[in-house]
Design an enzyme around this catalytic site. Structure first.
Site, PDB file in Angstrom:
ATOM      1  N   HIS A 286       0.863  -1.268   0.096  1.00 51.48           N
ATOM      2  CA  HIS A 286       0.171  -0.192   0.056  1.00 51.48           C
ATOM      3  C   HIS A 286       0.940   1.117  -0.070  1.00 51.48           C
ATOM      4  O   HIS A 286       0.484   2.192  -0.731  1.00 51.48           O
ATOM      5  CB  HIS A 286      -1.008   0.111   1.188  1.00 51.48           C
ATOM      6  CG  HIS A 286      -1.368   1.202   1.528  1.00 51.48           C
ATOM      7  ND1 HIS A 286      -2.810   1.600   0.925  1.00 51.48           N
ATOM      8  CD2 HIS A 286      -1.103   2.487   2.168  1.00 51.48           C
ATOM      9  CE1 HIS A 286      -2.976   2.870   1.311  1.00 51.48           C
ATOM     10  NE2 HIS A 286      -2.219   3.413   2.056  1.00 51.48           N
ATOM     11  N   GLU A 287       1.918   1.416   0.737  1.00 52.25           N
ATOM     12  CA  GLU A 287       2.622   2.438   1.100  1.00 52.25           C
ATOM     13  C   GLU A 287       3.428   2.608  -0.408  1.00 52.25           C
ATOM     14  O   GLU A 287       3.948   3.718  -0.778  1.00 52.25           O
ATOM     15  CB  GLU A 287       3.874   2.208   1.968  1.00 52.25           C
ATOM     16  CG  GLU A 287       3.202   2.258   3.455  1.00 52.25           C
ATOM     17  CD  GLU A 287       2.352   3.239   3.823  1.00 52.25           C
ATOM     18  OE1 GLU A 287       2.601   4.672   3.382  1.00 52.25           O
ATOM     19  OE2 GLU A 287       1.364   3.508   4.864  1.00 52.25           O
ATOM     20  N   HIS A 290       1.678   4.487  -3.001  1.00 49.31           N
ATOM     21  CA  HIS A 290       1.766   5.933  -3.047  1.00 49.31           C
ATOM     22  C   HIS A 290       2.934   6.396  -3.674  1.00 49.31           C
ATOM     23  O   HIS A 290       3.075   7.411  -4.470  1.00 49.31           O
ATOM     24  CB  HIS A 290       1.747   6.526  -1.597  1.00 49.31           C
ATOM     25  CG  HIS A 290       0.546   6.517  -0.603  1.00 49.31           C
ATOM     26  ND1 HIS A 290      -0.422   6.807  -1.172  1.00 49.31           N
ATOM     27  CD2 HIS A 290       0.495   5.671   0.418  1.00 49.31           C
ATOM     28  CE1 HIS A 290      -1.574   6.657  -0.468  1.00 49.31           C
ATOM     29  NE2 HIS A 290      -1.019   5.888   0.815  1.00 49.31           N
ATOM     30  N   GLU A 370      -5.597   6.966  -1.157  1.00 48.70           N
ATOM     31  CA  GLU A 370      -5.676   5.551  -0.414  1.00 48.70           C
ATOM     32  C   GLU A 370      -6.450   4.476  -1.127  1.00 48.70           C
ATOM     33  O   GLU A 370      -5.617   3.474  -1.197  1.00 48.70           O
ATOM     34  CB  GLU A 370      -6.463   5.856   0.918  1.00 48.70           C
ATOM     35  CG  GLU A 370      -5.774   6.909   1.762  1.00 48.70           C
ATOM     36  CD  GLU A 370      -4.106   6.597   2.252  1.00 48.70           C
ATOM     37  OE1 GLU A 370      -4.093   5.372   2.279  1.00 48.70           O
ATOM     38  OE2 GLU A 370      -3.440   7.479   2.335  1.00 48.70           O
ATOM     39  N   ASP A 374      -4.377   1.459  -2.129  1.00 52.87           N
ATOM     40  CA  ASP A 374      -4.918  -0.083  -1.712  1.00 52.87           C
ATOM     41  C   ASP A 374      -4.909  -1.099  -3.027  1.00 52.87           C
ATOM     42  O   ASP A 374      -4.686  -2.246  -2.848  1.00 52.87           O
ATOM     43  CB  ASP A 374      -6.178  -0.141  -1.399  1.00 52.87           C
ATOM     44  CG  ASP A 374      -6.248   0.498   0.157  1.00 52.87           C
ATOM     45  OD1 ASP A 374      -5.288   0.538   0.730  1.00 52.87           O
ATOM     46  OD2 ASP A 374      -7.392   0.738   0.621  1.00 52.87           O
TER      47      ASP A 374
END
Length: 426
Positions: A286-287, A290, A370, A374
């Site tokens: 997930h990070e 970004h 976000e 995901d």
């Protein structure tokens, strides 16, 4: 010599300050009461999609935790507003500025000392609430592992670091007021951006270790999986580190920090204890989402013009004698450079409470990022199931609310609520 005058309640800047203060207070009260009422009705209901992951005991504890924070917030926000109004109506700021200026007659030291002393009343007021939050609520619900000595040490270290960071920016601002009165806002904007970049490089190497211990992640399945994931995404980091978060709190997290060669991946030790290797891999995925979607870069590109626009507007407004006279400063025809810092401070008071009206817009774009991150985690890990279970565990361990009113999340959630994230991943 400056002379304190009575505050003019009919002044346009004072009216904007008063309107913003009461608008923000009423809006926050409505939102918090709406959430409190919603929690009473639905907070202990287990959603169908989570019936295999949650129990009534956890939801009851979550509601009690949120209720405790809400009941502490009410007197805190009310006293904060009363103090803000008192400091403005009593003429505290012009009197403080006058006495400091008479003592030092140096614009940099006057600004530096003024900021410290102007913040003392608020710090004194917030102290008992901060202590009760840490040693009352957080300890009661099993999160805080702090001792008073550790808490006091963190506060002192944080205060000193903030002063060290603030000093060069104040020095630049006050110097530019004097020597570049027409173009100070452009030069200060450039200095601020370069300074922010420098802090992003310095923070993980020198500032973060002042508060926590960072150790390289031990060899094993988890490290192997995470390194392979980083390689697959083309993310070069200076290392994978574990932070001793459990010394202070039971809350868990993971994040990227730094810039360029100082980039590092940080995992809370509490996160490693609570999640399986596949779940931690999904969280890191997930990070990385970004990073791959350039969310941080896009935010920087968006923020840069806002910095210069804000500074330009400030450069126009601090030249208006009306700004100063309304708050009790002397009425002058031409604002001297020595008073311009006070003008910037007054503008922060006048307009800060209006920032809440932009929260839904900022949160909308943040939640969009976000969801995108995901989706990237689901794609890179081959499944969204691990991220779902990780989010559920983190939500459960942190006693975060499962369901909140849409209007509340609109203003207060920069991450999508848990159910929305799971439904999107499913």
């Amino acid at each position: 010599m400056l002379n304190s005058l009575a505050m003019d309640a009919r002044n346009i800047f004072v009216l904007i300050f008063l309107a913003g203060t009461f608008f923000s207070l009423i809006l926050e009260m409505i939102l918090e009461l709406t959430d409190f009422s919603f929690r009473k009705k639905h907070g202990r209901q287990i959603p169908e999609i989570l019936k295999d992951h949650l129990d009534s005991e956890t939801l009851n504890k979550t509601c009690l935790y949120e209720d405790a924070k809400f009941k502490l917030w009410i007197p805190s926000i009310l006293l904060e507003v009363l103090l803000s109004l008192y400091l403005v109506f009593s003429g505290f700021y012009p009197v403080l500025f006058e006495r400091i200026w008479l003592w030092t007659s140096n614009s940099f030291f006057a600004a530096f000392i003024f900021l410290i002393l102007a913040g003392i009343p608020g710090a004194i007021l917030s102290l008992p609430f901060a202590l009760y939050s840490e040693f009352g609520i957080e300890k009661q619900f099993g999160f805080s592992n702090m001792t008073f000595g550790m808490w006091l040490g963190d506060e002192i270290k944080g205060f000193v670091i903030n002063l060290v960071i603030l000093a060069p920016l104040l020095l630049a601002m006050t110097g530019l007021f004097k020597y570049a009165s027409d173009w100070w806002w452009i030069l200060l904007g450039c200095i601020y951006l370069l300074f922010s970049l420098a802090i992003s490089i310095i923070y993980p190497l020198f500032i973060a270790p002042i508060f926590n211990k960072f150790t390289p992640l031990e060899d094993g399945e988890l490290k192997t999986r995470l390194e392979e994931l980083l390689k697959k995404c083309g993310f070069k980091a200076s290392g994978l580190f574990v932070m001793d978060a459990s010394r202070r709190s039971g809350h868990s997290n993971a994040y990227f920090t730094g810039f360029g060669k100082s980039k590092r991946v940080v995992l809370y030790d509490t996160l490693i204890e609570q999640l399986t290797p596949s779940e931690i891999e999904a969280v890191l995925g997930h990070e990385l989402g970004h990073y791959k979607h350039h969310h941080i870069l896009k935010k920087m590109i968006f923020m840069i013009p806002l910095v210069f626009i804000s500074l330009f507007l400030a450069s126009c407004l601090i030249k208006l004698p009306l700004l100063y006279s309304g708050f009790g400063f002397p009425n002058v025809e031409v604002v001297p450079y020595q008073m311009m810092f006070a003008g910037v401070f007054l503008l922060s008071i006048v307009f800060s409470e209006w920032s809440c009206i932009f929260a839904p817009i900022m949160n909308f774009f943040s939640r969009k990022d976000e969801f995108q991150a995901d989706a990237f985690s689901k794609k890179i890990c081959g499944t969204g199931e691990s991220l779902c279970t990780a989010l559920i565990k983190l939500n459960k361990e942190n006693l975060s609310e499962i369901q909140v009113p849409k209007i509340y999340s609109l203003f207060n959630y920069n991450h999508p609520p848990l159910l929305e994230r799971i439904e999107a991943l499913k």
